[in-house]
Design an enzyme around this catalytic site. Sequence first.
Site, PDB file in Angstrom:
ATOM      1  N   ASP A   1      12.969 -31.595 -21.003  1.00  0.00           N
ATOM      2  CA  ASP A   1      12.603 -31.678 -19.591  1.00  0.00           C
ATOM      3  C   ASP A   1      12.981 -30.379 -18.900  1.00  0.00           C
ATOM      4  O   ASP A   1      13.534 -29.469 -19.511  1.00  0.00           O
ATOM      5  CB  ASP A   1      13.238 -32.903 -18.911  1.00  0.00           C
ATOM      6  CG  ASP A   1      14.766 -32.891 -18.947  1.00  0.00           C
ATOM      7  OD1 ASP A   1      15.357 -31.817 -18.741  1.00  0.00           O
ATOM      8  OD2 ASP A   1      15.363 -33.964 -19.168  1.00  0.00           O
TER       9      ASP A   1
ATOM     10  N   LYS B   1      10.225 -34.160 -15.865  1.00  0.00           N
ATOM     11  CA  LYS B   1      10.093 -35.028 -14.702  1.00  0.00           C
ATOM     12  C   LYS B   1      10.316 -34.204 -13.435  1.00  0.00           C
ATOM     13  O   LYS B   1      11.164 -33.329 -13.386  1.00  0.00           O
ATOM     14  CB  LYS B   1      11.114 -36.163 -14.759  1.00  0.00           C
ATOM     15  CG  LYS B   1      10.992 -37.032 -16.005  1.00  0.00           C
ATOM     16  CD  LYS B   1      12.115 -38.052 -16.066  1.00  0.00           C
ATOM     17  CE  LYS B   1      12.032 -38.880 -17.335  1.00  0.00           C
ATOM     18  NZ  LYS B   1      13.113 -39.874 -17.413  1.00  0.00           N
TER      19      LYS B   1
ATOM     20  N   MET C   1      20.545 -34.981  -7.356  1.00  0.00           N
ATOM     21  CA  MET C   1      19.178 -35.385  -7.041  1.00  0.00           C
ATOM     22  C   MET C   1      19.075 -35.956  -5.622  1.00  0.00           C
ATOM     23  O   MET C   1      18.358 -36.932  -5.385  1.00  0.00           O
ATOM     24  CB  MET C   1      18.679 -36.419  -8.055  1.00  0.00           C
ATOM     25  CG  MET C   1      18.792 -35.961  -9.500  1.00  0.00           C
ATOM     26  SD  MET C   1      18.406 -37.267 -10.707  1.00  0.00           S
ATOM     27  CE  MET C   1      19.842 -38.347 -10.526  1.00  0.00           C
TER      28      MET C   1
END
Length: 347
Positions: free
Chosen positions: A132, A153, A264
């Site tokens: 990723d 992602k 995040m």
Amino acid sequence: MMLELSLEGLNVLLLGEPGATRQALARYRREGAVVAHLASPAAFLRAGLPGRVSLVAVVAPSVRPGAGGRVHDGVWQGIVDHYRAAGVPVVREPAAGSRGVVTLVGGGCGAEGLLTRDALDALRDADVVLYDRLGPWESLPALSTAELVDVGKLPGHHKVPQEEINALLVEQARAGANVVRLKGGDPYVFGRGSEELDACTAANVPVRVVSGVSSAIAVPAAAGIPVTQRGVSHCFTVISGHAPLSSAEHAHLAGLGGTLVVLMGVANLPHLAAGLRRAGMANSTPLAVIERGHHVDQRVTLTELGRAERDTAGCGNPAVIVIGDVVRQAPDSGARLVAHATAVDTA
């Protein structure tokens, strides 16, 4: 001692069984070497030993100390001694990784230097790497000869859904590949590594985990911010900020004290900041947003909880948010916290 040698056009003799040498063979050919591969001593003796050899590479799964402290290269020892006597350098290559297994590898926060030795070994021995965008994916062509599969992602968008990633791991391993799942940070810190492990276990696919350096600690450190400090903060709490928290969760976090690290969480920072203030956290609480930590374009924005929405409006992912008095330890942070938030390149 580590020596760099150009292999372009170099005649290399590779000794080892085909299964054990598959990655070493790919590495030498990728660097431009002219490789003669001998799969067994008997085959060499029938064909005769190559004469023009500049380097001998031995892949011996069971290398062991020999008499007099010398390394014994098993069935290849006679051939190795022949070329060594002729003045040809001999190097040893690790055997290829086992087929049909999956390794979940923590890649740190994107800087190649934060990869562990076990992580580098796993990448070197892989046939397939599913990666990723938060791991050091840009370095993969230099670190591995594996087939590289991007399953990255983005916030709000999964190029490959998690269920498909799980299925790919199992499918590739069952097909006989040595599979690495390269993930950002540590596989078990908001990385869904346990879901991937469970999928492999349910399919009777051997799986192991290589821990990685979590961005929860490494990214604040890149900005000069310790997550704990004697006399300032004796604990730190790491939370996922990808979804809004409840009022009860805001109250719990505000009452914990210490340092709050949010992963995040840029998109939900306004909601988080407002909730913490309503729960009683002081407006003057220092807050930092570190974008692209450990990269050349790293950026640090320093502010306070009361101004978080305004001063961090231009921040974007990937980023780590740090809330607490330890933020004052950032280089020259005092003046900026008193005046106004400033974006600073710290690389």
